[in-house]
Write an enzyme that holds these catalytic residues in place. Structure first.
Site, mmCIF file in Angstrom:
data_model
loop_
_atom_site.group_PDB
_atom_site.id
_atom_site.type_symbol
_atom_site.label_atom_id
_atom_site.label_comp_id
_atom_site.label_asym_id
_atom_site.label_seq_id
_atom_site.Cartn_x
_atom_site.Cartn_y
_atom_site.Cartn_z
ATOM 1 N N ASP A 78 3.735 -7.652 -7.649
ATOM 2 C CA ASP A 78 3.625 -7.351 -9.076
ATOM 3 C C ASP A 78 2.181 -7.159 -9.515
ATOM 4 O O ASP A 78 1.892 -6.333 -10.387
ATOM 5 C CB ASP A 78 4.271 -8.470 -9.893
ATOM 6 C CG ASP A 78 5.782 -8.361 -9.900
ATOM 7 O OD1 ASP A 78 6.342 -7.910 -8.883
ATOM 8 O OD2 ASP A 78 6.412 -8.726 -10.904
ATOM 9 N N CYS A 119 7.443 -13.986 -3.339
ATOM 10 C CA CYS A 119 6.965 -13.483 -4.630
ATOM 11 C C CYS A 119 8.093 -13.021 -5.540
ATOM 12 O O CYS A 119 9.259 -13.071 -5.194
ATOM 13 C CB CYS A 119 5.907 -12.407 -4.397
ATOM 14 S SG CYS A 119 4.381 -13.125 -3.713
ATOM 15 N N ASP A 120 7.692 -12.527 -6.693
ATOM 16 C CA ASP A 120 8.511 -12.476 -7.901
ATOM 17 C C ASP A 120 9.968 -12.033 -7.737
ATOM 18 O O ASP A 120 10.882 -12.800 -7.957
ATOM 19 C CB ASP A 120 7.841 -11.564 -8.931
ATOM 20 C CG ASP A 120 6.526 -12.136 -9.418
ATOM 21 O OD1 ASP A 120 5.856 -12.816 -8.633
ATOM 22 O OD2 ASP A 120 6.160 -11.893 -10.574
ATOM 23 N N LYS A 121 10.209 -10.762 -7.386
ATOM 24 C CA LYS A 121 11.584 -10.264 -7.357
ATOM 25 C C LYS A 121 12.297 -10.601 -6.066
ATOM 26 O O LYS A 121 13.523 -10.499 -5.990
ATOM 27 C CB LYS A 121 11.601 -8.734 -7.531
ATOM 28 C CG LYS A 121 11.097 -8.207 -8.852
ATOM 29 C CD LYS A 121 11.366 -9.104 -10.003
ATOM 30 C CE LYS A 121 10.231 -9.074 -10.988
ATOM 31 N NZ LYS A 121 8.935 -9.489 -10.483
ATOM 32 N N CYS A 192 0.852 -16.340 -6.220
ATOM 33 C CA CYS A 192 -0.204 -16.648 -7.183
ATOM 34 C C CYS A 192 -0.006 -18.045 -7.775
ATOM 35 O O CYS A 192 1.095 -18.446 -8.119
ATOM 36 C CB CYS A 192 -0.252 -15.586 -8.265
ATOM 37 S SG CYS A 192 -0.789 -13.981 -7.622
ATOM 38 N N GLU A 443 6.172 -5.340 -16.502
ATOM 39 C CA GLU A 443 5.448 -6.495 -17.022
ATOM 40 C C GLU A 443 4.205 -6.028 -17.767
ATOM 41 O O GLU A 443 3.574 -5.045 -17.387
ATOM 42 C CB GLU A 443 5.035 -7.427 -15.883
ATOM 43 C CG GLU A 443 6.200 -8.162 -15.267
ATOM 44 C CD GLU A 443 5.767 -9.170 -14.224
ATOM 45 O OE1 GLU A 443 6.598 -9.999 -13.838
ATOM 46 O OE2 GLU A 443 4.595 -9.127 -13.789
ATOM 47 N N SER A 469 4.447 -10.956 -17.354
ATOM 48 C CA SER A 469 4.177 -11.714 -16.145
ATOM 49 C C SER A 469 4.283 -13.191 -16.466
ATOM 50 O O SER A 469 4.030 -13.624 -17.595
ATOM 51 C CB SER A 469 2.768 -11.397 -15.644
ATOM 52 O OG SER A 469 2.318 -12.367 -14.725
#
Length: 553
Positions: A78, A119-121, A192, A443, A469
């Site tokens: 991202d 990570c995110d998704k 992150c 985002e 985000s």
């Protein structure tokens, strides 16, 4: 075993021949076949080290009498995708990840699965696949990135760099200082380091009962992460033997537990989007109005970045997610009877997991706030809801009323912010960035960080049918539903309209008469993108609204 479909009997000699072509022995073929779902790539810092996590997980499978078989899935960073067309492919990649895992698992007859996201998704995409497939499954993430202190003593993370860009554009930071953050804020591999979306989802995977203790908080570079991966791999084989499956674990009560801990931790606003989609795959319906009831009843015990200066490594040091759960459990806030991948109940897992100190995780009686970290706002501007990370909003912005500054894309808004055209008191509205309208629900970390970097985060609100985000702070309200391209009210806002936000009372109102709004609906043309091609075109045509989790129907 399910894998008998590809390896038992004389009629399966061709399949066994193909397995033997890869070097698998008779003994290996006879054992439980455990798919190792690895999202390693050389693009995402949170995933660059996942080969070592996969190796450890495979060692665990082997140690317990299983045969690991690794395959890969895609992942989008991202941070790298932020601020340009790449972000259209972030949320939309979640569906590709879930679908591709379904294809691999169904085609090859695995008995169980070890999921390796970070990570995110990737985390929610894998959880969606686990629920859909309902094969014995366990999660082991790659772990969070470390946060280091700057030469001025401040804790740094990726958000520090984004906000530094805003300060640079505002003339309050020079290029040399900007480069300092660029060089030092992200010191190595891992997701992150704040309670951003990736770490939120990895922590909630523990709460849902799909991962072992420490999955969400043990730093990526710690040897304890490799040991946890070995334990997860070994446990995957036991799950097959016990026939313990995701739908035995991902019950309605498990999602209520997850939302409760979400409120206490102060997770990313994206967690609601993903929990709704995962619940859908598990046959559970999450109602956004019920989220506020949970928020009202749950104190916010943690102020991790971006809400505060603490990072996930510090949460790990004081007891991790289980310590937060234990603090809530003492006050009857969790269902402790639920099954988990450990083979034990939630209550058995967290028994004796006391937090250390009262700074990173506060006492229940002395929270950062009496209500949870997230809030869902309803009103004339968001009939079906909009989401805000309440714990990251300055007290003076919890209630705000101001004139709208309307933009039809993120790029237009960023140009205005960097151009000094946004003034104190304004409400920035960014529309046509929803799941279908974006498409991909980008985002908005660049505009929110620019606002913060310019020192306006306590004076300016930002509203969008896109999303934010997990690193975003300030009065940033996203997921506005219905979105603009579907004829939501946000499509009819005009410059100068007054918008009133009241987060404590969960409301967001466009101060325009019903008659005027009806006239605008007759005369305003809805803007639809007509130049879409390929996957993103198909996604735009089939994706649901944000309040339903942006699922593909």
């Amino acid at each position: 075993m399910r894998s008998d479909n590809i390896k038992k009997g004389p009629e399966r000699a061709p399949q066994r021949s193909l397995l033997k072509a890869m070097g698998y022995t008779e003994e290996q073929i006879a054992r439980p076949l455990i798919g190792i779902v690895n999202s390693f790539n050389e693009v995402i810092p949170g995933h660059i080290h996942l080969q070592s996590i996969a190796r450890a997980a495979k060692d665990g499978v082997l140690s317990n009498g299983g045969t690991p078989m690794e395959f890969n899935v895609i992942g989008v960073c991202d941070g790298i995708a932020m601020g340009h067309e790449g972000m259209k492919y972030s949320l939309s990649s979640r569906e590709v990840i879930a679908d591709s895992i379904e294809c691999m698992a169904k085609a090859h007859g695995f008995d169980g699965l070890v999921f390796i996201p970070n990570c995110d998704k990737i985390v929610p995409g894998m959880l969606m696949a686990a629920a859909r497939l309902n094969l014995p499954s366990i999660f082991i993430s790659g772990g969070p990135m470390l946060s280091l202190r700057s030469d001025r003593g401040e804790a740094m993370d990726l958000n520090s760099v984004f906000e530094a860009v805003g300060a640079y554009k505002n003339g309050t930071m020079d290029g040399e200082r900007l480069n300092y953050y660029e060089e030092n804020a992200c010191p190595g591999c891992g997701s992150c380091s704040g309670m951003f979306t990736a770490n939120s989802m990895n922590c909630l995977t523990e709460v849902l009962g799909m991962a072992l203790r420490g999955n969400g908080t043990i730093p990526a570079v710690y040897a304890a992460r490799l040991r946890l991966a070995k334990q997860a791999g070994a446990r995957a084989v036991d799950l097959v033997r016990e026939n313990l499956r995701p739908l035995d674990i991902l019950t309605e009560k498990a999602f209520v537990n997850a939302l409760t801990v979400d409120m206490a931790l102060g997770c990313s606003s994206n967690s609601l989007l993903h929990l709704t989609a995962i619940a859908h795959e598990a046959g559970v319906t999450l109602n956004l109005r019920e989220v506020n009831a949970i928020s009202e009843a749950t104190p916010n015990l943690c102020h991790l970045a971006p809400a505060g200066q603490h990072h996930v490594q510090e949460l790990n040091e004081v007891g991790g997610v289980y310590a937060v759960m234990n603090e809530l459990a003492k006050h009857g806030k969790l269902d402790l009877s639920l099954k988990t991948v450990t083979g034990k109940t939630v209550g058995e897992n967290i028994a004796g997991c006391e937090k250390r100190g009262n700074e990173v995780i506060r006492d229940y009686e002395n929270p950062y706030s009496p209500t949870g970290g997230l809030a869902v706002l309803f009103g004339s501007l968001a009939e079906n809801g909009a989401v805000v990370k309440r714990s990251a909003v300055a007290p003076e912005m919890l209630r705000h009323s101001g004139p709208a500054r309307v933009f039809d894309s993120e790029e237009e808004a960023i140009a205005a912010i960097y151009g000094g055209k946004i003034k104190s008191g304004d409400v920035v509205v960014i529309r046509y960035e929803g799941p279908a309208g974006g498409p991909g629900m980008r985002e908005m970390l660049s505009p929110t960080s620019a606002i913060c970097g310019m020192g306006l985060d306590k004076e300016v609100a930002l509203i969008t049918d896109g999303r934010f985000s997990g690193a975003t702070r300030g009065a940033s309200i996203g997921h506005v539903s219905p979105e603009a391209v579907c004829g939501g009210t946000i499509a009819y806002v005009r410059d100068g309209d007054r918008i009133t936000i009241d987060i404590p009372n969960y409301s967001i109102e466009l101060e325009v008469s019903a008659e005027e709004l009806a006239e605008r609906r007759k005369t305003t043309e809805i803007k639809k993108k007509t130049d879409l091609k390929g996957y993103i075109k198909r996604y735009a045509e089939s994706v649901s609204s944000a309040d339903l989790g942006a699922i593909v129907r």
